[in-house]
Design a protein around this motif. Sequence first.
Motif, PDB file in Angstrom:
ATOM      1  N   VAL A   1       0.835  -1.202   0.000  1.00 24.77           N
ATOM      2  CA  VAL A   1       0.000   0.000   0.000  1.00 24.77           C
ATOM      3  C   VAL A   1       0.872   1.256   0.000  1.00 24.77           C
ATOM      4  O   VAL A   1       1.702   1.448   0.893  1.00 24.77           O
ATOM      5  CB  VAL A   1      -0.946   0.012   1.216  1.00 24.77           C
ATOM      6  CG1 VAL A   1      -1.818   1.265   1.195  1.00 24.77           C
ATOM      7  CG2 VAL A   1      -1.810  -1.247   1.213  1.00 24.77           C
ATOM      8  N   GLY A   2       0.659   2.098  -1.007  1.00 23.01           N
ATOM      9  CA  GLY A   2       1.361   3.371  -1.076  1.00 23.01           C
ATOM     10  C   GLY A   2       0.623   4.415  -0.254  1.00 23.01           C
ATOM     11  O   GLY A   2      -0.602   4.522  -0.325  1.00 23.01           O
ATOM     12  N   ILE A   3       1.364   5.171   0.557  1.00 20.89           N
ATOM     13  CA  ILE A   3       0.788   6.226   1.383  1.00 20.89           C
ATOM     14  C   ILE A   3       1.311   7.566   0.876  1.00 20.89           C
ATOM     15  O   ILE A   3       2.505   7.858   0.973  1.00 20.89           O
ATOM     16  CB  ILE A   3       1.165   6.052   2.874  1.00 20.89           C
ATOM     17  CG1 ILE A   3       0.798   4.635   3.365  1.00 20.89           C
ATOM     18  CG2 ILE A   3       0.501   7.123   3.714  1.00 20.89           C
ATOM     19  CD1 ILE A   3      -0.677   4.340   3.359  1.00 20.89           C
ATOM     20  N   ALA A   4       0.432   8.378   0.302  1.00 19.76           N
ATOM     21  CA  ALA A   4       0.848   9.670  -0.252  1.00 19.76           C
ATOM     22  C   ALA A   4       1.287  10.607   0.872  1.00 19.76           C
ATOM     23  O   ALA A   4       0.564  10.791   1.849  1.00 19.76           O
ATOM     24  CB  ALA A   4      -0.290  10.295  -1.051  1.00 19.76           C
ATOM     25  N   VAL A   5       2.482  11.184   0.714  1.00 19.13           N
ATOM     26  CA  VAL A   5       3.064  12.059   1.732  1.00 19.13           C
ATOM     27  C   VAL A   5       3.545  13.338   1.065  1.00 19.13           C
ATOM     28  O   VAL A   5       4.190  13.300   0.009  1.00 19.13           O
ATOM     29  CB  VAL A   5       4.243  11.362   2.447  1.00 19.13           C
ATOM     30  CG1 VAL A   5       4.901  12.302   3.454  1.00 19.13           C
ATOM     31  CG2 VAL A   5       3.781  10.084   3.129  1.00 19.13           C
ATOM     32  N   SER A   6       3.250  14.467   1.681  1.00 18.11           N
ATOM     33  CA  SER A   6       3.736  15.750   1.171  1.00 18.11           C
ATOM     34  C   SER A   6       5.146  15.983   1.704  1.00 18.11           C
ATOM     35  O   SER A   6       5.360  16.079   2.906  1.00 18.11           O
ATOM     36  CB  SER A   6       2.804  16.884   1.629  1.00 18.11           C
ATOM     37  OG  SER A   6       3.268  18.129   1.147  1.00 18.11           O
ATOM     38  N   ALA A   7       6.122  16.037   0.787  1.00 17.37           N
ATOM     39  CA  ALA A   7       7.529  16.226   1.137  1.00 17.37           C
ATOM     40  C   ALA A   7       8.001  17.588   0.633  1.00 17.37           C
ATOM     41  O   ALA A   7       7.341  18.210  -0.208  1.00 17.37           O
ATOM     42  CB  ALA A   7       8.376  15.105   0.521  1.00 17.37           C
ATOM     43  N   PRO A   8       9.146  18.073   1.129  1.00 20.48           N
ATOM     44  CA  PRO A   8       9.648  19.385   0.692  1.00 20.48           C
ATOM     45  C   PRO A   8       9.788  19.522  -0.819  1.00 20.48           C
ATOM     46  O   PRO A   8       9.567  20.605  -1.367  1.00 20.48           O
ATOM     47  CB  PRO A   8      11.008  19.481   1.393  1.00 20.48           C
ATOM     48  CG  PRO A   8      10.860  18.636   2.610  1.00 20.48           C
ATOM     49  CD  PRO A   8       9.986  17.499   2.190  1.00 20.48           C
ATOM     50  N   LYS A   9      10.130  18.438  -1.509  1.00 20.37           N
ATOM     51  CA  LYS A   9      10.340  18.506  -2.958  1.00 20.37           C
ATOM     52  C   LYS A   9       9.098  18.136  -3.761  1.00 20.37           C
ATOM     53  O   LYS A   9       9.142  18.107  -4.989  1.00 20.37           O
ATOM     54  CB  LYS A   9      11.514  17.603  -3.354  1.00 20.37           C
ATOM     55  CG  LYS A   9      12.865  18.105  -2.858  1.00 20.37           C
ATOM     56  CD  LYS A   9      13.993  17.258  -3.414  1.00 20.37           C
ATOM     57  CE  LYS A   9      15.352  17.789  -2.974  1.00 20.37           C
ATOM     58  NZ  LYS A   9      16.473  16.969  -3.515  1.00 20.37           N
ATOM     59  N   GLY A  10       7.991  17.851  -3.076  1.00 24.14           N
ATOM     60  CA  GLY A  10       6.770  17.495  -3.787  1.00 24.14           C
ATOM     61  C   GLY A  10       6.108  16.269  -3.185  1.00 24.14           C
ATOM     62  O   GLY A  10       6.557  15.727  -2.172  1.00 24.14           O
TER      63      GLY A  10
END
Length: 268
Positions: free
Chosen positions: A183-192
């Motif tokens: 399962v992929g968990i979408a995460v907001s990171a500094p680069k996108g």
Amino acid sequence: SEAPSSKSKTASPKEAVRNEQPLTISKQPATIAATPLAKKIIEENKLTQNISGSGSNGKITKDDVLKAMTKGFGGEKGPDSYRDGGTRDEERQKMTPLRKKLAQRLVAVKNQTAMLTTFNEVDMSKIMELRAKYNPQIEKLKGTKLGFMSFFTKAACEALQLFPAVNAMIDGEEIVYHKFCDVGIAVSAPKGLVVPIVRNAEILSLAGIELKIKELALKARDNKLSMEEMTGGTFTITNGGVFGSLMSTPIINPPQVAILGMHNVVER
């Protein structure tokens, strides 16, 4: 704020625009009580400004946090307000390779797939009760509390095993059915936006899923995710609720065939 003294001069509208100051940043006291959702938004956005709570006993709510985040952006100004202290400057920044590639992939998948979005409401009261009852014990034993995402992930794994077509992918003229749930968990990171993978999530406990998500989210924040940790997922979950979103139409992450979008949890 302090009341003006009798000698204070009432500022004219133009003076008010010129004297408008940005939001003062200071250390947020660790002892201030906040709702779980408010705490999550504060932590994920690294907020440090003082926030006044409007909840019971001064508890900080989600609305308090969102109001603090948007402070200074809502003033009504006419088209000539920049003459009274505003700016007409612009700034250009080159897109990072990650952001550019992500944009290309998302546009491509919208053009190459026939996506359908459905919206459903779920009663979260039992989940809230479980978290309130068992989080103190789990935190003591495992060093972490159960968030909503671990329950969402576990429920998704149960559904994917009941409906294997949703956990499949199309390869040419064949359908590939996966016997595991990565399962992929979408995460907001500094680069996108990045989507690290929780491998074999179907065999993990709720605490195990929460610990893995926390580990991957910290790596994403520090830009330490490897390519292996971001490839090969069979299904994706994204949570727009941390930003107060009520609903959205998330875009499928190819070659997967479905994505689950979680949104705001509200009391009724």
